[in-house]
Write an enzyme that holds these catalytic residues in place. Structure first.
Site, PDB file in Angstrom:
ATOM      1  N   CYS A   1      -0.524   4.050   2.286  1.00  0.00           N
ATOM      2  CA  CYS A   1      -0.352   3.813   3.719  1.00  0.00           C
ATOM      3  C   CYS A   1       1.103   4.011   4.147  1.00  0.00           C
ATOM      4  CB  CYS A   1      -0.740   2.382   4.105  1.00  0.00           C
ATOM      5  SG  CYS A   1      -2.157   1.724   3.257  1.00  0.00           S
ATOM      6  N   ASP A   2       2.041   3.528   3.344  1.00  0.00           N
ATOM      7  CA  ASP A   2       3.425   3.412   3.806  1.00  0.00           C
ATOM      8  C   ASP A   2       4.429   4.309   3.077  1.00  0.00           C
ATOM      9  OD1 ASP A   2       2.577   1.444   5.590  1.00  0.00           O
ATOM     10  OD2 ASP A   2       2.806  -0.134   4.094  1.00  0.00           O
TER      11      ASP A   2
ATOM     12  N   CYS B   1       0.842  -1.199   0.000  1.00  0.00           N
ATOM     13  CA  CYS B   1       0.000   0.000   0.000  1.00  0.00           C
ATOM     14  C   CYS B   1       0.877   1.248   0.000  1.00  0.00           C
ATOM     15  CB  CYS B   1      -0.923  -0.009   1.220  1.00  0.00           C
ATOM     16  SG  CYS B   1      -1.995   1.431   1.318  1.00  0.00           S
TER      17      CYS B   1
END
Ligand code: NAP
Length: 309
Positions: free
Chosen positions: A137-138, A134
């Site tokens: 997300c990261d 992701c």
């Protein structure tokens, strides 16, 4: 046991649309979602191909608009838990939600899909320590660092374009010479100074002990192996269905996606599937929404024939 006319499993674009259609026809409906409504849209940075947003829209904003629309139908029972099992039964199917059984005459499985694991040495061990599925997300963890992205489809290229704004250097590693992704993404990646295309190459290992240090890459044309020093590895090599709770005996394709007929009916009467979890070729927000609307419409007719509407 709580009983509904219809239960929708999944709160992504497909499940939300299905729940909305069912509620509008005044059926008793529950929607089960283990996270927040939005599904993969929440993990998508920017959506450019959903009609109605000519300038494009951030994933979280679109998810929020969908959720607000759903909130305007308070009759929908919202169950915030994980579906553990479905037991098909004549009359009403039983669904285990968390630790509670509920029942419904019709079930729409709209549980979506998740990114596939590649099964590389180091992939599982370094998950969350540099290995990610992701970018949204990261991505922030890799600001100013070097990363590798594996894959050649829309996801790999689109996520690379997002990551390229954060990282210093990005190796986009694809096993073939030609990319599967749409032309517009290929063109944008091709001219991006941060992105280096590594074609006809496969990653053989993700190297690192406590965190990712490098990937070893084999050139499929020359058989030459190179080590690329990276701190992050993002893997986008396709989807697999989000399941684990599918009723036994339900027909799936070789990849595990649920097979339906053109009316979204699975191989089990009264159980339907919609959105990315379904065996099909195109997985977009627009097609997920379309599936949800069509599956719900079929369910409405089905329940009418049963005489409960
Ligand atoms: P995808 O289209 O199936 O592409 C997967 C990519 O991973 C392919 O390039 C494939 O290579 C590669 N791959 C698969 N297995 C591999 C392996 N074992 N080793 C190395 N590479 C491997 O998957 P996706 O990009 O995640 O997209 C999934 C669906 O979502 C598609 O329908 C896509 O259109 C949709 N999507 C759309 C958008 C958008 O419209 N903006 C954005 C994201 C996703 P090969 O090409 O050689 O098979």
């Amino acid at each position: 046991m709580k009983s509904f006319d219809a239960v929708v499993i999944g709160g992504g674009p497909s499940g939300m649309t299905a729940a909305l259609y069912l509620a509008r026809s005044e059926l008793s409906v529950a929607m089960v979602e283990m996270l927040s409504p939005g599904g993969q849209v929440l993990m998508t940075h920017f959506i450019e191909n959903y009609p109605g947003y000519p300038e494009g829209i951030e994933g979280w904003k679109l998810a929020d608009i969908f959720a607000k629309h759903l909130d305007s139908y308070p009759a929908i029972a919202r169950l915030n838990d994980e579906v553990k099992a479905i037991e098909p039964k004549e009359g009403a199917h039983r669904i285990l939600v968390g630790s509670e059984w509920i029942e419904a005459r019709a079930v729409i499985i709209a549980s979506g899909a998740r990114y596939k694991r590649l099964g590389l040495p180091g992939e599982q061990e370094l998950l969350g320590k540099g290995v990610s599925y992701c970018a949204l997300c990261d991505g922030n963890f890799f600001r100013g660092q070097d990363v590798a992205v594996i894959g050649g489809g829309n996801s790999a290229l689109e996520e690379s374009l997002y990551l390229a704004r954060l990282v210093k250097k990005l190796y986009l590693i694809h096993r073939r010479e030609d990319f599967r992704a749409q032309r517009c993404y290929q063109d944008r990646c091709g001219i991006n100074p941060v992105i280096q295309l590594v074609r006809s190459s496969v990653v053989e290992e993700i190297v690192g002990t406590d965190k990712v240090e490098a990937v070893t890459v084999r050139d499929l044309k020359t058989d030459e192996r190179t080590r690329l020093d990276v701190q992050g590895v993002f893997i986008f090599v396709g989807y697999e269905p989000q399941g684990g709770f599918f009723p036994s005996g339900i027909e799936t394709d070789p990849q595990g996606f649920i097979v339906t007929d053109q009316n979204y009916l699975t191989s089990i009467p009264g159980i339907y599937a919609a959105g990315d979890v379904r065996s099909k070729n195109v997985r977009q927000v627009a097609t997920a929404v379309g599936d949800g609307a069509a599956a719900a419409s079929t369910v409405i007719s089905y329940l009418e024939t049963l005489g409960h509407h």
